[in-house]
Scaffold this active site. Structure first.
Site, PDB file in Angstrom:
ATOM      1  N   ASP A  29      38.284  49.437  34.815  1.00  0.00           N
ATOM      2  CA  ASP A  29      38.384  47.973  34.833  1.00  0.00           C
ATOM      3  C   ASP A  29      38.193  47.465  33.398  1.00  0.00           C
ATOM      4  O   ASP A  29      37.281  47.880  32.684  1.00  0.00           O
ATOM      5  CB  ASP A  29      37.310  47.385  35.757  1.00  0.00           C
ATOM      6  CG  ASP A  29      37.577  45.928  36.091  1.00  0.00           C
ATOM      7  OD1 ASP A  29      37.781  45.613  37.263  1.00  0.00           O
ATOM      8  OD2 ASP A  29      37.572  45.086  35.156  1.00  0.00           O
ATOM      9  N   ILE A  30      39.070  46.583  32.994  1.00  0.00           N
ATOM     10  CA  ILE A  30      39.083  46.078  31.619  1.00  0.00           C
ATOM     11  C   ILE A  30      37.907  45.131  31.337  1.00  0.00           C
ATOM     12  O   ILE A  30      37.537  44.917  30.181  1.00  0.00           O
ATOM     13  CB  ILE A  30      40.453  45.379  31.344  1.00  0.00           C
ATOM     14  CG1 ILE A  30      40.783  45.380  29.862  1.00  0.00           C
ATOM     15  CG2 ILE A  30      40.522  44.000  31.934  1.00  0.00           C
ATOM     16  CD1 ILE A  30      41.156  46.723  29.328  1.00  0.00           C
ATOM     17  N   HIS A  93      42.986  47.144  45.769  1.00  0.00           N
ATOM     18  CA  HIS A  93      42.240  48.026  44.871  1.00  0.00           C
ATOM     19  C   HIS A  93      40.791  48.113  45.322  1.00  0.00           C
ATOM     20  O   HIS A  93      40.227  47.155  45.837  1.00  0.00           O
ATOM     21  CB  HIS A  93      42.321  47.567  43.407  1.00  0.00           C
ATOM     22  CG  HIS A  93      41.956  46.129  43.192  1.00  0.00           C
ATOM     23  ND1 HIS A  93      42.800  45.090  43.487  1.00  0.00           N
ATOM     24  CD2 HIS A  93      40.813  45.557  42.721  1.00  0.00           C
ATOM     25  CE1 HIS A  93      42.211  43.940  43.188  1.00  0.00           C
ATOM     26  NE2 HIS A  93      41.000  44.201  42.736  1.00  0.00           N
ATOM     27  N   HIS A  95      37.018  48.771  43.966  1.00  0.00           N
ATOM     28  CA  HIS A  95      36.150  48.817  42.786  1.00  0.00           C
ATOM     29  C   HIS A  95      35.101  49.907  43.009  1.00  0.00           C
ATOM     30  O   HIS A  95      34.393  49.884  44.027  1.00  0.00           O
ATOM     31  CB  HIS A  95      35.383  47.502  42.619  1.00  0.00           C
ATOM     32  CG  HIS A  95      36.206  46.295  42.284  1.00  0.00           C
ATOM     33  ND1 HIS A  95      36.324  45.814  41.005  1.00  0.00           N
ATOM     34  CD2 HIS A  95      36.934  45.458  43.068  1.00  0.00           C
ATOM     35  CE1 HIS A  95      37.093  44.717  41.006  1.00  0.00           C
ATOM     36  NE2 HIS A  95      37.466  44.480  42.260  1.00  0.00           N
TER      37      HIS A  95
HETATM   38  P1  AMP Z   1      39.613  41.215  42.102  1.00  0.00           P
HETATM   39  O1  AMP Z   1      41.092  40.987  42.330  1.00  0.00           O
HETATM   40  O2  AMP Z   1      38.801  39.975  42.289  1.00  0.00           O
HETATM   41  O3  AMP Z   1      39.094  42.378  42.919  1.00  0.00           O
HETATM   42  O4  AMP Z   1      39.431  41.597  40.575  1.00  0.00           O
HETATM   43  C1  AMP Z   1      40.433  42.228  39.824  1.00  0.00           C
HETATM   44  C2  AMP Z   1      39.802  43.142  38.799  1.00  0.00           C
HETATM   45  O5  AMP Z   1      40.860  43.685  38.012  1.00  0.00           O
HETATM   46  C3  AMP Z   1      38.824  42.466  37.838  1.00  0.00           C
HETATM   47  O6  AMP Z   1      37.593  43.171  37.842  1.00  0.00           O
HETATM   48  C4  AMP Z   1      39.539  42.558  36.473  1.00  0.00           C
HETATM   49  O7  AMP Z   1      38.657  42.740  35.401  1.00  0.00           O
HETATM   50  C5  AMP Z   1      40.450  43.749  36.676  1.00  0.00           C
HETATM   51  N1  AMP Z   1      41.655  43.737  35.849  1.00  0.00           N
HETATM   52  C6  AMP Z   1      42.545  42.725  35.710  1.00  0.00           C
HETATM   53  N2  AMP Z   1      43.543  43.084  34.885  1.00  0.00           N
HETATM   54  C7  AMP Z   1      43.281  44.356  34.494  1.00  0.00           C
HETATM   55  C8  AMP Z   1      43.935  45.293  33.631  1.00  0.00           C
HETATM   56  N3  AMP Z   1      45.084  44.990  32.993  1.00  0.00           N
HETATM   57  N4  AMP Z   1      43.377  46.515  33.460  1.00  0.00           N
HETATM   58  C9  AMP Z   1      42.229  46.836  34.080  1.00  0.00           C
HETATM   59  N5  AMP Z   1      41.570  45.999  34.909  1.00  0.00           N
HETATM   60  C10 AMP Z   1      42.073  44.777  35.109  1.00  0.00           C
END
Ligand code: AMP
Length: 129
Positions: A29-30, A93, A95
């Protein structure tokens, strides 16, 4: 619906890849809650986890389990927590978050890592798969 994760899956934008099989990818996660925060993503586009069919759901859980075990070997932590949200990115996804404190599950406190740290961490987790 195509999301930023589709672009990652198709190699159009980069990620810090931890694991991949023919149906899934895992990358860091970024904007991590904790060091090692990893996302496990099915390659097929589906918005919500409980809309996956039974086999897709079970496959994602098994893939996530493998990644979580490698994560726990790599990052010192009390345990690896698992969460599914999807409010920001509408592509299923999981986490996986190495936990030492409940605050790391709240998505309120974040840690900053540099590019070199992300690269080294992804490589180390991948090496423990
Ligand atoms: P959520 O949709 O609320 O479960 O969160 C989406 C997650 O994706 C967040 O923790 C972001 O930090 C992560 N995220 C968004 N864009 C990217 C990316 N390009 N690379 C890695 N993680 C990402």
């Amino acid at each position: 619906m195509a999301s930023i994760f589709t672009k990652i899956i198709e190699g159009e934008i980069p990620c810090y890849k931890v694991a991949e099989d023919n149906k899934h990818i895992a990358f860091l996660d970024i904007n991590p809650n904790a060091k090692g925060h990893t996302l496990c993503v099915p390659k097929d586009e589906e918005n919500k986890i409980f809309d996956l069919d039974k086999a897709g759901y079970a496959d994602l859980m098994e893939f996530s389990r493998k990644v979580a075990i490698a994560l726990e070997k790599t990052v010192p932590c009390n345990r690896v927590g698992m969460s599914v949200i999807g409010l920001e990115v509408p592509h299923v996804h999981v986490h996986l978050i190495p936990l030492n404190d409940m605050s790391e599950m709240t998505f309120q406190s974040k840690v900053k890592l540099g590019k070199d740290e992300f690269v080294a961490l992804a490589k180390e987790i991948a090496g423990n798969l």
